[in-house]
Scaffold this motif. Structure first.
Motif, PDB file in Angstrom:
ATOM      1  N   HIS A  79       0.828  -1.200   0.000  1.00  0.00           N
ATOM      2  CA  HIS A  79       0.000   0.000   0.000  1.00  0.00           C
ATOM      3  C   HIS A  79       0.864   1.253   0.000  1.00  0.00           C
ATOM      4  CE1 HIS A  79       0.546  -1.165   4.225  1.00  0.00           C
ATOM      5  NE2 HIS A  79       0.506   0.113   4.511  1.00  0.00           N
ATOM      6  N   ALA A  80       0.211   2.375  -0.219  1.00  0.00           N
ATOM      7  CA  ALA A  80       0.875   3.674  -0.159  1.00  0.00           C
ATOM      8  C   ALA A  80       0.556   4.254   1.209  1.00  0.00           C
ATOM      9  CB  ALA A  80       0.381   4.590  -1.266  1.00  0.00           C
ATOM     10  N   GLU A  81       1.589   4.559   1.938  1.00  0.00           N
ATOM     11  CA  GLU A  81       1.415   5.102   3.286  1.00  0.00           C
ATOM     12  C   GLU A  81       2.196   6.406   3.361  1.00  0.00           C
ATOM     13  OE1 GLU A  81       3.136   3.562   7.365  1.00  0.00           O
ATOM     14  OE2 GLU A  81       1.483   2.292   6.658  1.00  0.00           O
ATOM     15  N   GLY A  82       1.484   7.525   3.495  1.00  0.00           N
ATOM     16  CA  GLY A  82       2.155   8.818   3.546  1.00  0.00           C
ATOM     17  C   GLY A  82       2.917   9.127   2.261  1.00  0.00           C
ATOM     18  N   GLY A  83       2.383   8.661   1.131  1.00  0.00           N
ATOM     19  CA  GLY A  83       3.043   8.900  -0.149  1.00  0.00           C
ATOM     20  C   GLY A  83       4.191   7.955  -0.452  1.00  0.00           C
ATOM     21  N   ARG A  84       4.420   6.967   0.431  1.00  0.00           N
ATOM     22  CA  ARG A  84       5.502   5.996   0.243  1.00  0.00           C
ATOM     23  C   ARG A  84       4.917   4.614  -0.016  1.00  0.00           C
ATOM     24  NH1 ARG A  84       7.451   6.999   5.766  1.00  0.00           N
ATOM     25  NH2 ARG A  84       6.693   4.908   5.749  1.00  0.00           N
ATOM     26  N   LEU A  85       5.623   3.828  -0.794  1.00  0.00           N
ATOM     27  CA  LEU A  85       5.238   2.445  -1.036  1.00  0.00           C
ATOM     28  C   LEU A  85       5.701   1.604   0.146  1.00  0.00           C
ATOM     29  CD1 LEU A  85       4.063   0.481  -3.186  1.00  0.00           C
ATOM     30  CD2 LEU A  85       6.427   0.112  -3.931  1.00  0.00           C
ATOM     31  N   THR A  86       4.788   0.795   0.689  1.00  0.00           N
ATOM     32  CA  THR A  86       5.150  -0.068   1.806  1.00  0.00           C
ATOM     33  C   THR A  86       4.661  -1.489   1.572  1.00  0.00           C
ATOM     34  OG1 THR A  86       3.162   0.468   3.071  1.00  0.00           O
ATOM     35  CG2 THR A  86       5.093   1.853   3.461  1.00  0.00           C
ATOM     36  N   HIS A  87       5.394  -2.413   2.182  1.00  0.00           N
ATOM     37  CA  HIS A  87       5.031  -3.833   2.164  1.00  0.00           C
ATOM     38  C   HIS A  87       5.710  -4.454   3.376  1.00  0.00           C
ATOM     39  CE1 HIS A  87       5.835  -8.121   0.989  1.00  0.00           C
ATOM     40  NE2 HIS A  87       4.524  -8.047   0.883  1.00  0.00           N
ATOM     41  N   GLY A  88       4.936  -4.920   4.316  1.00  0.00           N
ATOM     42  CA  GLY A  88       5.502  -5.484   5.537  1.00  0.00           C
ATOM     43  C   GLY A  88       5.489  -4.462   6.649  1.00  0.00           C
ATOM     44  N   ASP A  89       5.925  -4.892   7.816  1.00  0.00           N
ATOM     45  CA  ASP A  89       5.891  -3.962   8.935  1.00  0.00           C
ATOM     46  C   ASP A  89       7.133  -3.072   8.936  1.00  0.00           C
ATOM     47  OD1 ASP A  89       8.013  -5.027  10.622  1.00  0.00           O
ATOM     48  OD2 ASP A  89       6.661  -6.673  11.124  1.00  0.00           O
ATOM     49  N   ALA A  90       6.962  -1.859   9.412  1.00  0.00           N
ATOM     50  CA  ALA A  90       8.023  -0.848   9.376  1.00  0.00           C
ATOM     51  C   ALA A  90       9.265  -1.303  10.138  1.00  0.00           C
ATOM     52  CB  ALA A  90       7.504   0.470   9.939  1.00  0.00           C
ATOM     53  N   ALA A  91       9.087  -2.051  11.223  1.00  0.00           N
ATOM     54  CA  ALA A  91      10.223  -2.503  12.030  1.00  0.00           C
ATOM     55  C   ALA A  91      11.133  -3.449  11.246  1.00  0.00           C
ATOM     56  CB  ALA A  91       9.721  -3.182  13.296  1.00  0.00           C
ATOM     57  N   ARG A  92      10.591  -4.101  10.235  1.00  0.00           N
ATOM     58  CA  ARG A  92      11.375  -5.058   9.445  1.00  0.00           C
ATOM     59  C   ARG A  92      11.679  -4.535   8.049  1.00  0.00           C
ATOM     60  NH1 ARG A  92      10.041 -11.116  10.798  1.00  0.00           N
ATOM     61  NH2 ARG A  92      10.158 -10.969  13.046  1.00  0.00           N
TER      62      ARG A  92
END
Length: 177
Positions: A79-92
């Motif tokens: 997904h896009a979170e805050g204009g950034r592409l993300t996949h997985g949890d932020a800690a990892r």
């Protein structure tokens, strides 16, 4: 196991996953090739030391796409979170902004080499894509199964320059390996 060994193993696994994702995307694009579209796989990009274009697609309407294949775990949603592409949890390390920057860089270089407008696309294998598809930094991100339909629906009137453009792409973007 030492840290450098773990890193090397992770890089090797990522390369293997990348190759699998690229092969799956190539199989999806095969019907377009059979229908006369110019589809080039794993191409060297002039001006890039190590980067390559997973797939270059030249449509009959002379539209050009750089398609980046991603084979990511189904465990997390893309997904896009805050204009950034993300996949997985932020800690990892779920932030995939590097993938976005790389694709934008590759697209600019392909555009320069072809002297023609180029649109980047990112296709995701395995991992679900939030909302079915979205755009991040001008890059449409979609599940791989939607790729061919998206390309066909976004093509326009046949342009006689498409053949020459496809030939130029083949010439200036040689095979990577």
């Amino acid at each position: 196991m030492k840290a450098h060994t773990r890193r090397a193993d992770a890089q090797a696994a990522a390369c293997d996953a990348g190759a699998v994702g690229e092969a799956r995307t190539a199989a999806l694009l095969a019907p377009l090739e059979a229908a006369g579209w110019k589809v080039l796989h794993d191409r060297r990009i002039p001006g890039a030391r190590r980067a390559n274009a997973d797939h270059i697609v030249v449509t009959p309407a002379a539209r050009v796409y750089v398609v980046d294949s991603k084979l990511w775990s189904a465990k997390w949603t893309v997904h896009a979170e805050g204009g950034r592409l993300t996949h997985g949890d932020a800690a990892r390390g779920g932030d995939r902004s590097r993938s976005v920057r790389s694709l934008l860089f590759e697209t600019q270089l392909v555009e320069r080499a072809l002297e023609w407008p180029v649109q980047p696309l990112m296709v995701i294998h395995n991992a679900p894509v939030a909302g079915g598809r979205f755009v991040v930094e001008g890059i449409p991100v979609m599940p791989a199964h939607m790729l061919v339909q998206a390309l066909v629906l976004n093509d326009g009137v046949r342009d006689p320059r498409a053949v020459l453009l496809g030939e130029r792409a083949e010439r200036v973007l040689p095979p990577y390996r």
